[in-house]
Design a protein around this motif. Structure first.
Motif, PDB file in Angstrom:
ATOM      1  N   CYS A 197       0.893  -1.233   0.124  1.00  0.00           N
ATOM      2  CA  CYS A 197       0.003  -0.079  -0.049  1.00  0.00           C
ATOM      3  C   CYS A 197       0.882   1.078   0.188  1.00  0.00           C
ATOM      4  O   CYS A 197       0.444   2.426  -0.751  1.00  0.00           O
ATOM      5  CB  CYS A 197      -1.045   0.100   1.208  1.00  0.00           C
ATOM      6  SG  CYS A 197      -2.151  -1.294   1.243  1.00  0.00           S
ATOM      7  N   ASN A 203      -4.992   3.791  -0.996  1.00  0.00           N
ATOM      8  CA  ASN A 203      -5.733   4.389   0.213  1.00  0.00           C
ATOM      9  C   ASN A 203      -6.092   3.239   1.173  1.00  0.00           C
ATOM     10  O   ASN A 203      -6.670   3.742   2.129  1.00  0.00           O
ATOM     11  CB  ASN A 203      -6.725   5.067  -0.202  1.00  0.00           C
ATOM     12  CG  ASN A 203      -6.616   6.098  -0.962  1.00  0.00           C
ATOM     13  OD1 ASN A 203      -6.714   6.255  -2.348  1.00  0.00           O
ATOM     14  ND2 ASN A 203      -5.771   7.424  -0.605  1.00  0.00           N
ATOM     15  N   SER A 244      -1.657   7.814   5.080  1.00  0.00           N
ATOM     16  CA  SER A 244      -1.744   7.728   3.383  1.00  0.00           C
ATOM     17  C   SER A 244      -0.589   8.336   2.820  1.00  0.00           C
ATOM     18  O   SER A 244      -0.263   9.476   3.277  1.00  0.00           O
ATOM     19  CB  SER A 244      -2.949   8.350   3.034  1.00  0.00           C
ATOM     20  OG  SER A 244      -3.191   8.388   1.793  1.00  0.00           O
ATOM     21  N   MET A 252      -4.526   5.095   6.244  1.00  0.00           N
ATOM     22  CA  MET A 252      -5.325   4.058   5.337  1.00  0.00           C
ATOM     23  C   MET A 252      -6.491   3.471   5.733  1.00  0.00           C
ATOM     24  O   MET A 252      -6.722   3.425   6.919  1.00  0.00           O
ATOM     25  CB  MET A 252      -4.292   2.826   5.004  1.00  0.00           C
ATOM     26  CG  MET A 252      -2.914   3.581   4.471  1.00  0.00           C
ATOM     27  SD  MET A 252      -1.792   2.039   4.032  1.00  0.00           S
ATOM     28  CE  MET A 252      -0.482   3.182   3.100  1.00  0.00           C
TER      29      MET A 252
END
Length: 278
Positions: A197, A203, A244, A252
């Protein structure tokens, strides 16, 4: 002389009593007026204002949407299969959102039109989940496959057109008995997902494992079920505590797909556990 005094005292007492009764009547009238005022405000004025605000903010948009749909002949009862085949790929050009609740859409590699639809109607979605990743067992370890499916150009174009968040789907295909019972493998799985991620600037993720766990009997095994819920919570905590990459003020997001229970007993058993692990 004594009679006059008694008479004067009696009249004075009477006047005081009359004055007290008048004051009580005035107080009672004021109290009644206050009660009436409160009743009018709470049961008439406030509901009327609420209805007016609703009509101004929402009703017109809903009515316009309904009328436009019906005017185009999209909504009707006498439909046939030929109309479905003819119209199924068409969509309204209106890309305005009429409601504030979250909307997630899956984008699958086997339906290429989904990628184009996501770009066209980006503003109608809050979350987009491309079906890209699988977490699999590999020897005594784990591997996260699917980066080759990721389309960075498509993601950039999506973000330039709207604010929908990108949460790719991750399917947990690792052998449940091995992964859930070994702390190092659980930590490895979480690390692989969070790292992906960060590197790909997602996100968050949408995780699917429920149906596979059900097939392996995890949900009916008290010990494995406990470890499974623990893993889901730990993964969620790890994502929620990670900023994020595109916005340090946001963390996230994590969505977990839960299918329908296969038995009433299982539903009763799992419901409180899921709520407590939330």
């Amino acid at each position: 002389m004594a009679r006059r005094r008694r008479s004067s005292a009696a009249e004075s007492l009477k006047r005081r009593n009359d004055g007290y009764e008048s004051l009580c009547q005035v107080v009672q009238q004021d109290s009644d007026r206050r009660l009436i005022t409160i009743f009018v405000i709470f049961f008439i004025v406030i509901p009327a204002v609420s209805i007016a605000v609703y009509k101004v903010k929402f009703a017109d948009r809903v009515i316009q949407t309904e009328s436009s749909i019906r005017q185009k002949g999209i909504v009707k009862t006498d439909i046939n299969f030929q109309e479905i085949l003819t119209e199924h790929s068409k969509a309204s050009e209106n890309s305005t959102r009429h409601y504030d609740y979250p909307v997630l859409a899956y984008i699958t590699p086997w339906n290429s039109k989904g990628y184009d639809m996501a770009k066209i109607f980006n503003s109608k979605f809050t979350h987009l989940s491309p079906v890209w990743y699988d977490l699999k067992s590999q020897g005594s370890g784990l591997v996260l496959e699917g980066r080759h499916n990721a389309d960075k150009g498509w993601i950039q174009e999506l973000r330039s057109r709207g604010n929908a968040l990108i949460l790719p789907r991750v399917v947990l295909e690792a052998i449940p008995g091995e992964m859930l019972n070994k702390k190092k493998l659980r930590e490895k799985a979480i690390s692989l997902i969070v790292t992906e991620c960060k590197e790909m600037e997602y996100n968050g993720i949408v995780l699917e494992s429920w149906s596979r766990w059900a097939a392996y009997g995890v949900l009916h095994d008290p010990d494995l079920r406990k470890m499974a819920l623990k893993f889901v919570k730990q993964l969620g905590d790890a994502l929620h505590s990670t900023s994020s990459p595109r916005n340090n003020q946001q963390h996230m997001q994590f969505m977990y797909v839960v299918g329908p229970p296969r038995s009433e007993k299982l539903q009763i058993t799992l419901a409180p556990m899921l709520l407590s692990s939330g």
